[in-house]
Design an enzyme around this catalytic site. Structure first.
Site, PDB file in Angstrom:
ATOM      1  N   ASP A  36      27.066   9.625 -50.957  1.00  0.00           N
ATOM      2  CA  ASP A  36      26.806   8.441 -50.149  1.00  0.00           C
ATOM      3  C   ASP A  36      26.187   7.305 -50.953  1.00  0.00           C
ATOM      4  OD1 ASP A  36      27.817   9.211 -47.744  1.00  0.00           O
ATOM      5  OD2 ASP A  36      25.907   9.706 -46.810  1.00  0.00           O
ATOM      6  N   LYS A  58      28.546   4.103 -47.064  1.00  0.00           N
ATOM      7  CA  LYS A  58      28.660   3.187 -45.929  1.00  0.00           C
ATOM      8  C   LYS A  58      27.455   2.259 -45.920  1.00  0.00           C
ATOM      9  CE  LYS A  58      29.239   6.728 -43.157  1.00  0.00           C
ATOM     10  NZ  LYS A  58      29.408   7.593 -41.993  1.00  0.00           N
ATOM     11  N   MET A 174      16.768   1.828 -41.613  1.00  0.00           N
ATOM     12  CA  MET A 174      17.960   1.026 -41.321  1.00  0.00           C
ATOM     13  C   MET A 174      17.645  -0.109 -40.343  1.00  0.00           C
ATOM     14  SD  MET A 174      20.607   4.211 -40.776  1.00  0.00           S
ATOM     15  CE  MET A 174      19.623   4.822 -39.389  1.00  0.00           C
TER      16      MET A 174
END
Length: 255
Positions: A36, A58, A174
């Site tokens: 990732d 991502k 996030m």
């Protein structure tokens, strides 16, 4: 053909030395490594020479592979008899969608194993000199998906009143794109505007940068500093301890 196996491995918060011993060991076994955006590429040094490496990172506005494609990739390689490592930043079960991947593997009859990792939710505050709990301050902490702070409508997924009045440390992952909204909603729900806040970018890495403020001014301070994602947001009285406990980077005091 013998069935392969998938290891869902937590890569830790960024510093490659913080991967677990087991995580390092299974990387050395892998035929295929799917990694990732927040998994430090330096960890690929542990792979065997013949291992296939696939990037599946991502970010907020760009997905190299959709989650369904990643699930299929893991299943297909394991059914082909390969040992697969799915290398995910932090811990695979802390906002890493590891649970969804494990469900896809279970449904396909693929053997899998979870290798927990050091979560950025606790490691990044520690590298910033901020203990998420402290007997003199707070005995609980909550980890929240910050991107959900922008949700509107009659049924938002976050209970802002509960978060604001819990008294515990709040850690948003996030959440940088929603920082102003997070601060405003917490104040509106009852958290004092003077509550200390720290935003830590690239925590545990040499590039680590921390901006400190309060709920009333943190969005402006972050904007002035040019701090962007990926960053961890820590909210609570324990942030004050950074003044004396910072050890990894210097404390830059507001003018």
């Amino acid at each position: 053909m013998q069935l392969g196996k998938v290891y869902l491995v937590g890569a830790g918060p960024g510093d490659p030395d913080l991967i677990t011993v087991k995580g390092r060991d299974v990387l050395q076994l892998a035929d295929v490594i799917v990694y990732d955006y927040l998994a430090n590429p330096a960890l690929l040094a542990y792979k065997k020479e013949t291992a296939e490496v696939i990037y599946a990172g991502k970010t907020r506005d760009r997905h190299t592979l959709r989650q369904e494609e990643i699930n299929d990739l893991l299943v297909e390689n394991a059914l082909a008899g390969k040992v697969v490592v799915r290398l995910k930043g932090g811990d695979p079960f802390v906002f890493g969608r590891g649970g969804e991947e494990a469900q896809a593997l279970q449904k396909a009859g693929v053997p899998f194993q979870i290798v927990p990792g050091v979560s950025s939710a606790i490691a990044v505050p520690a590298y910033a000199g901020i203990p998420v709990t402290h007997r003199d301050f707070v005995s609980s902490f909550t980890v929240i998906a910050g991107h959900e702070a922008g949700e509107t409508g009659s049924s938002p997924r976050l209970d802002w009143h509960a978060l604001a009045t819990s008294g515990g440390t709040l850690i948003f992952l996030m959440g940088m794109s929603q920082l102003a909204s997070i601060a405003a909603r917490l104040v509106e729900a009852g958290r004092p505007a003077s509550t200390p806040v720290a935003c830590v970018r690239w925590g545990t890495l040499p590039e680590q940068q921390t901006v400190v403020g309060t709920l009333s001014d943190i969005a402006g301070r972050v904007r002035e500093a040019g701090l962007t994602a990926p960053a961890t947001i820590i909210i609570g009285e324990v942030v004050r301890l950074r003044e004396s406990l910072a050890w990894f980077e210097p404390v830059i005091r507001p003018q």
